[in-house]
Motif scaffolding. Sequence first.
Motif, mmCIF file in Angstrom:
data_model
loop_
_atom_site.group_PDB
_atom_site.id
_atom_site.type_symbol
_atom_site.label_atom_id
_atom_site.label_comp_id
_atom_site.label_asym_id
_atom_site.label_seq_id
_atom_site.Cartn_x
_atom_site.Cartn_y
_atom_site.Cartn_z
ATOM 1 N N TRP A 104 13.637 -35.930 -2.505
ATOM 2 C CA TRP A 104 12.671 -34.939 -2.967
ATOM 3 C C TRP A 104 13.445 -33.962 -3.849
ATOM 4 N N VAL A 105 12.951 -33.753 -5.057
ATOM 5 C CA VAL A 105 13.681 -32.945 -6.041
ATOM 6 C C VAL A 105 12.783 -31.841 -6.574
ATOM 7 N N ARG A 106 13.309 -30.638 -6.598
ATOM 8 C CA ARG A 106 12.583 -29.480 -7.130
ATOM 9 C C ARG A 106 13.420 -28.831 -8.218
ATOM 10 N N GLY A 107 12.862 -28.726 -9.415
ATOM 11 C CA GLY A 107 13.573 -28.176 -10.557
ATOM 12 C C GLY A 107 13.336 -29.040 -11.778
ATOM 13 N N GLU A 108 13.640 -28.527 -12.954
ATOM 14 C CA GLU A 108 13.294 -29.218 -14.190
ATOM 15 C C GLU A 108 14.398 -30.115 -14.733
ATOM 16 N N LEU A 109 15.629 -29.970 -14.262
ATOM 17 C CA LEU A 109 16.726 -30.767 -14.798
ATOM 18 C C LEU A 109 16.623 -32.214 -14.334
ATOM 19 N N ASP A 110 17.296 -33.094 -15.045
ATOM 20 C CA ASP A 110 17.375 -34.502 -14.678
ATOM 21 C C ASP A 110 18.539 -34.682 -13.711
ATOM 22 N N LEU A 111 18.248 -35.122 -12.490
ATOM 23 C CA LEU A 111 19.273 -35.197 -11.451
ATOM 24 C C LEU A 111 20.432 -36.093 -11.851
ATOM 25 N N ARG A 112 20.135 -37.265 -12.352
ATOM 26 C CA ARG A 112 21.215 -38.183 -12.720
ATOM 27 C C ARG A 112 22.081 -37.600 -13.821
ATOM 28 N N ALA A 113 21.461 -37.012 -14.815
ATOM 29 C CA ALA A 113 22.205 -36.486 -15.956
ATOM 30 C C ALA A 113 23.142 -35.350 -15.547
ATOM 31 N N VAL A 114 22.643 -34.424 -14.726
ATOM 32 C CA VAL A 114 23.484 -33.265 -14.391
ATOM 33 C C VAL A 114 24.607 -33.633 -13.424
ATOM 34 N N CYS A 115 24.452 -34.772 -12.724
ATOM 35 C CA CYS A 115 25.488 -35.157 -11.765
ATOM 36 C C CYS A 115 26.562 -36.052 -12.378
ATOM 37 N N LEU A 116 26.399 -36.454 -13.641
ATOM 38 C CA LEU A 116 27.416 -37.286 -14.271
ATOM 39 C C LEU A 116 28.748 -36.554 -14.356
ATOM 40 N N ARG A 117 28.689 -35.254 -14.596
ATOM 41 C CA ARG A 117 29.901 -34.412 -14.596
ATOM 42 C C ARG A 117 29.681 -33.316 -13.556
ATOM 43 N N SER A 118 29.982 -33.638 -12.316
ATOM 44 C CA SER A 118 29.715 -32.682 -11.244
ATOM 45 C C SER A 118 30.850 -32.662 -10.235
ATOM 46 N N VAL A 119 31.003 -31.517 -9.598
ATOM 47 C CA VAL A 119 32.021 -31.311 -8.564
ATOM 48 C C VAL A 119 31.356 -30.631 -7.384
ATOM 49 N N ALA A 120 31.649 -31.105 -6.182
ATOM 50 C CA ALA A 120 31.165 -30.448 -4.973
ATOM 51 C C ALA A 120 32.136 -29.344 -4.570
ATOM 52 N N VAL A 121 31.601 -28.166 -4.313
ATOM 53 C CA VAL A 121 32.404 -27.039 -3.841
ATOM 54 C C VAL A 121 31.834 -26.639 -2.489
ATOM 55 N N VAL A 122 32.589 -26.848 -1.430
ATOM 56 C CA VAL A 122 32.075 -26.639 -0.077
ATOM 57 C C VAL A 122 33.078 -25.838 0.743
ATOM 58 N N GLY A 123 32.601 -25.355 1.893
ATOM 59 C CA GLY A 123 33.501 -24.613 2.761
ATOM 60 C C GLY A 123 32.774 -23.895 3.872
ATOM 61 N N ALA A 124 33.475 -22.995 4.499
ATOM 62 C CA ALA A 124 33.015 -22.330 5.710
ATOM 63 C C ALA A 124 31.852 -21.385 5.447
ATOM 64 N N ARG A 125 30.955 -21.296 6.434
ATOM 65 C CA ARG A 125 29.902 -20.283 6.379
ATOM 66 C C ARG A 125 30.494 -18.896 6.636
#
Length: 375
Positions: A104-125
């Motif tokens: 389920w996707v909400r937003g106007e961008l194309d999911l596949r396109a924006v994830c071609l150059r993507s980095v996950a940034v994660v960490g502690a709450r």
Amino acid sequence: MEDERVARVWLSGVCEPGDVSVWRMVKALGAVEAVAAIQRGRVHRESGATEKKVTGWGMRAGAFDLEGALFICAQYGGRVVCPGDAEWPSTLDQLGESAPLLLWVRGELDLRAVCLRSVAVVGARAATPYGIRAAADLGAELSDRGWTVVSGGALGIDGAAHRGALAADGNTVAVLASGVDVAYPPRHEGLFAEIAAKGLLVSEWPPTAHPTRPRFLVRNRVIAALTRGTVVVEADLRSGALNTAHHARSLGRQLMAYPGPVTSLMSRGCHDLLRASPPHTRLVTGVDDVLEEVGPIGEGLDRPDGRPILPRDHLDPDTRAVLEAIPAGPRGTPTHAIAAAASLDLPTTRSRLALLAATGFTTRTRTGWRLNPPT
């Protein structure tokens, strides 16, 4: 909406995402027949599902409002993205039997396109000021370099990374453990609204679904699979961010971690990742280190004096001399003139010109060689 897509929507509301037995049923029967089997209370033996599990799915089916979920999704400007759609990120298929049935996707961008150059940034709450600053800076700097920041929308590091990307007018994707209409944590209601307007909210769960502890861990595999690499900014030894790191490592993605003070509990997980043998995790301290790992060759590298390394800086001296001997302009320059300007013999000049043409620096014309415009 075609039957297969509707069936996957039904399954998303009745069966928990990441359930291997559901994936196997859909693989063997197709989504429509898988739904029919569940509705009849039939156990598909090859799926590994038990009678108890099928009975549970049947009970949940009575409470799931398929039409209501689709209506709410449409009200929020959302959509359903399935495998085979042009917008479906093919990297998710690398999850194998735990791959999502839909998103389920909400937003106007194309999911596949924006994830071609993507980095996950994660960490502690329960992030420290150090971690918040590092995550926000990294989110903004990745955006400045044209990379999408993907995270989980949680308090602490996740939120800081999203905000950093938004502050730099960049793209950011929040992968949620709830429906795309549910703001969890509630304090991030405004943040999620901004992400929906400028980026994307993504979930495997239908609208109105609320998060549970297991769902946070399940969604982490999607964060890892969507991206080229994962950066853990801060994490304690039992942080959920380490679960994302595990998925990134198992998928063969680049795994990176920020170091922190040895006295900080919120850096113990990062230090454990960096200390592991064999060393699957790279120590990073900023965007250049990250892009050196996930970007094209040369991206993210800097000279000791701070000037960026350009593609021509990797050329050997003779090839660089030939390149610099070609005048700027649309007209081609003869080989003998280039050889004279570079102070090289003709055979060496010809071989270096062929190399420069093969790597995109030059083009041969009727009158000789000319420089290609920089890309």
